[in-house]
Scaffold this motif. Sequence first.
Motif, PDB file in Angstrom:
ATOM      1  N   MET A   1      -0.767  11.162   3.883  1.00 23.15           N
ATOM      2  CA  MET A   1       0.671  11.174   3.706  1.00 23.15           C
ATOM      3  C   MET A   1       1.034  11.980   2.459  1.00 23.15           C
ATOM      4  N   GLU A   2       1.987  12.891   2.594  1.00 24.82           N
ATOM      5  CA  GLU A   2       2.399  13.715   1.456  1.00 24.82           C
ATOM      6  C   GLU A   2       3.169  12.878   0.440  1.00 24.82           C
ATOM      7  N   ARG A   3       2.960  13.194  -0.816  1.00 24.69           N
ATOM      8  CA  ARG A   3       3.651  12.493  -1.897  1.00 24.69           C
ATOM      9  C   ARG A   3       4.894  13.288  -2.270  1.00 24.69           C
ATOM     10  N   THR A   4       6.049  12.747  -1.919  1.00 21.71           N
ATOM     11  CA  THR A   4       7.310  13.458  -2.105  1.00 21.71           C
ATOM     12  C   THR A   4       8.329  12.569  -2.805  1.00 21.71           C
ATOM     13  N   ALA A   5       9.358  13.209  -3.336  1.00 23.00           N
ATOM     14  CA  ALA A   5      10.476  12.485  -3.942  1.00 23.00           C
ATOM     15  C   ALA A   5      11.725  13.341  -3.857  1.00 23.00           C
ATOM     16  N   SER A   6      12.850  12.684  -3.737  1.00 26.81           N
ATOM     17  CA  SER A   6      14.163  13.333  -3.791  1.00 26.81           C
ATOM     18  C   SER A   6      15.010  12.525  -4.761  1.00 26.81           C
ATOM     19  N   VAL A   7      15.419  13.154  -5.849  1.00 25.93           N
ATOM     20  CA  VAL A   7      16.155  12.450  -6.901  1.00 25.93           C
ATOM     21  C   VAL A   7      17.446  13.193  -7.206  1.00 25.93           C
ATOM     22  N   LYS A   8      18.537  12.432  -7.290  1.00 30.11           N
ATOM     23  CA  LYS A   8      19.846  12.987  -7.643  1.00 30.11           C
ATOM     24  C   LYS A   8      20.356  12.280  -8.890  1.00 30.11           C
ATOM     25  N   ARG A   9      21.047  13.030  -9.727  1.00 27.43           N
ATOM     26  CA  ARG A   9      21.652  12.438 -10.930  1.00 27.43           C
ATOM     27  C   ARG A   9      22.918  13.209 -11.248  1.00 27.43           C
TER      28      ARG A   9
ATOM     29  N   LYS B   1       7.323  10.936 -11.247  1.00 25.52           N
ATOM     30  CA  LYS B   1       6.926   9.526 -11.271  1.00 25.52           C
ATOM     31  C   LYS B   1       7.021   8.900  -9.877  1.00 25.52           C
ATOM     32  N   GLU B   2       8.116   9.182  -9.183  1.00 20.91           N
ATOM     33  CA  GLU B   2       8.322   8.620  -7.838  1.00 20.91           C
ATOM     34  C   GLU B   2       7.324   9.190  -6.834  1.00 20.91           C
ATOM     35  N   ALA B   3       7.101  10.497  -6.890  1.00 19.41           N
ATOM     36  CA  ALA B   3       6.210  11.149  -5.919  1.00 19.41           C
ATOM     37  C   ALA B   3       4.762  10.704  -6.086  1.00 19.41           C
ATOM     38  N   ILE B   4       4.319  10.504  -7.314  1.00 13.61           N
ATOM     39  CA  ILE B   4       2.943  10.074  -7.559  1.00 13.61           C
ATOM     40  C   ILE B   4       2.721   8.661  -7.039  1.00 13.61           C
ATOM     41  N   GLY B   5       3.741   7.829  -7.151  1.00 13.56           N
ATOM     42  CA  GLY B   5       3.655   6.484  -6.585  1.00 13.56           C
ATOM     43  C   GLY B   5       2.766   5.554  -7.379  1.00 13.56           C
ATOM     44  N   ASP B   6       1.892   4.810  -6.685  1.00  9.60           N
ATOM     45  CA  ASP B   6       1.085   3.760  -7.326  1.00  9.60           C
ATOM     46  C   ASP B   6      -0.128   4.279  -8.093  1.00  9.60           C
ATOM     47  N   LYS B   7      -0.381   5.571  -8.035  1.00  7.24           N
ATOM     48  CA  LYS B   7      -1.461   6.242  -8.784  1.00  7.24           C
ATOM     49  C   LYS B   7      -2.865   5.868  -8.307  1.00  7.24           C
ATOM     50  N   VAL B   8      -2.957   5.201  -7.188  1.00  8.45           N
ATOM     51  CA  VAL B   8      -4.275   4.827  -6.653  1.00  8.45           C
ATOM     52  C   VAL B   8      -5.040   6.093  -6.260  1.00  8.45           C
ATOM     53  N   GLY B   9      -6.254   6.222  -6.792  1.00  5.61           N
ATOM     54  CA  GLY B   9      -7.139   7.317  -6.406  1.00  5.61           C
ATOM     55  C   GLY B   9      -6.957   8.617  -7.158  1.00  5.61           C
ATOM     56  N   ILE B  10      -5.949   8.719  -8.054  1.00  8.11           N
ATOM     57  CA  ILE B  10      -5.746   9.998  -8.752  1.00  8.11           C
ATOM     58  C   ILE B  10      -6.597  10.080 -10.012  1.00  8.11           C
TER      59      ILE B  10
ATOM     60  N   ILE C   1      22.643  17.171 -10.613  1.00  6.66           N
ATOM     61  CA  ILE C   1      21.295  17.687 -10.365  1.00  6.66           C
ATOM     62  C   ILE C   1      20.680  17.058  -9.130  1.00  6.66           C
ATOM     63  N   ASN C   2      20.087  17.898  -8.281  1.00  4.05           N
ATOM     64  CA  ASN C   2      19.317  17.465  -7.118  1.00  4.05           C
ATOM     65  C   ASN C   2      17.930  18.083  -7.210  1.00  4.05           C
ATOM     66  N   VAL C   3      16.899  17.227  -7.146  1.00  6.65           N
ATOM     67  CA  VAL C   3      15.518  17.691  -7.187  1.00  6.65           C
ATOM     68  C   VAL C   3      14.762  17.121  -5.997  1.00  6.65           C
ATOM     69  N   MET C   4      14.093  17.996  -5.254  1.00  7.88           N
ATOM     70  CA  MET C   4      13.167  17.585  -4.206  1.00  7.88           C
ATOM     71  C   MET C   4      11.792  18.124  -4.578  1.00  7.88           C
ATOM     72  N   LEU C   5      10.794  17.236  -4.583  1.00 11.52           N
ATOM     73  CA  LEU C   5       9.453  17.583  -5.032  1.00 11.52           C
ATOM     74  C   LEU C   5       8.420  17.098  -4.031  1.00 11.52           C
ATOM     75  N   ASN C   6       7.467  17.969  -3.713  1.00 10.94           N
ATOM     76  CA  ASN C   6       6.307  17.603  -2.908  1.00 10.94           C
ATOM     77  C   ASN C   6       5.075  17.900  -3.747  1.00 10.94           C
ATOM     78  N   ILE C   7       4.432  16.840  -4.236  1.00 15.87           N
ATOM     79  CA  ILE C   7       3.231  16.988  -5.064  1.00 15.87           C
ATOM     80  C   ILE C   7       2.121  17.691  -4.289  1.00 15.87           C
ATOM     81  N   ASP C   8       2.060  17.430  -2.979  1.00 17.83           N
ATOM     82  CA  ASP C   8       0.994  17.982  -2.134  1.00 17.83           C
ATOM     83  C   ASP C   8       1.438  19.242  -1.400  1.00 17.83           C
TER      84      ASP C   8
END
Length: 195
Positions: free
Chosen positions: A1-9, A80-89, A16-23
Amino acid sequence: MERTASVKRTTKETDINVMLNIDGTGITKIDTGIGFFDHMLSGFGKHGFFDLDIKVKGDLEVDGHHTVEDTGIVLGNAIKEAIGDKVGIKRFGYFILPMDDALVLCSLDLSGRPYFSFDANFPTQTVGDFETELVREFFYAISYSAGMNLHIKVLDGVNSHHIAEAMFKVFGKALDEACTKDGRIKSVLSTKGTL
């Protein structure tokens, strides 16, 4: 599963709108209203292999400070949101990157505990319409909103454009390493058992 986040402020100063895909693969679409800043963020995404879509409307009639700092806050939240629980990194990442005359070191820890160290001087106050002092504000904002221990140190350099560009690229490389999953890590990489 891809690690993604969409954050607005949205504030009175910026939207500001940011969409990020770590993978991702390094595809970027950046529009902050500041050409040099767009160029820097594109380098971060490209060399970190992050897909990144950033749209900013800021009070540039005042100056670039709110736009740059707030983009750092939102991008840090997205990381921070896209990385998630940090398991395995791998959790830790570091890189030393040359950019013509510039040589910049970046080392970071996705520990959840923010700390920021910045050892750099720019020969000029601006690059294009971009104030070089804002580079520090951007990385400070990211480190605190992402909960990241971040060290950036300029080892050499005489050209402000090259120094700044090396910083954004080396940050991308170090963050990519820290986010990389390692099959030997079964939970989180901490003797405490949590991050």
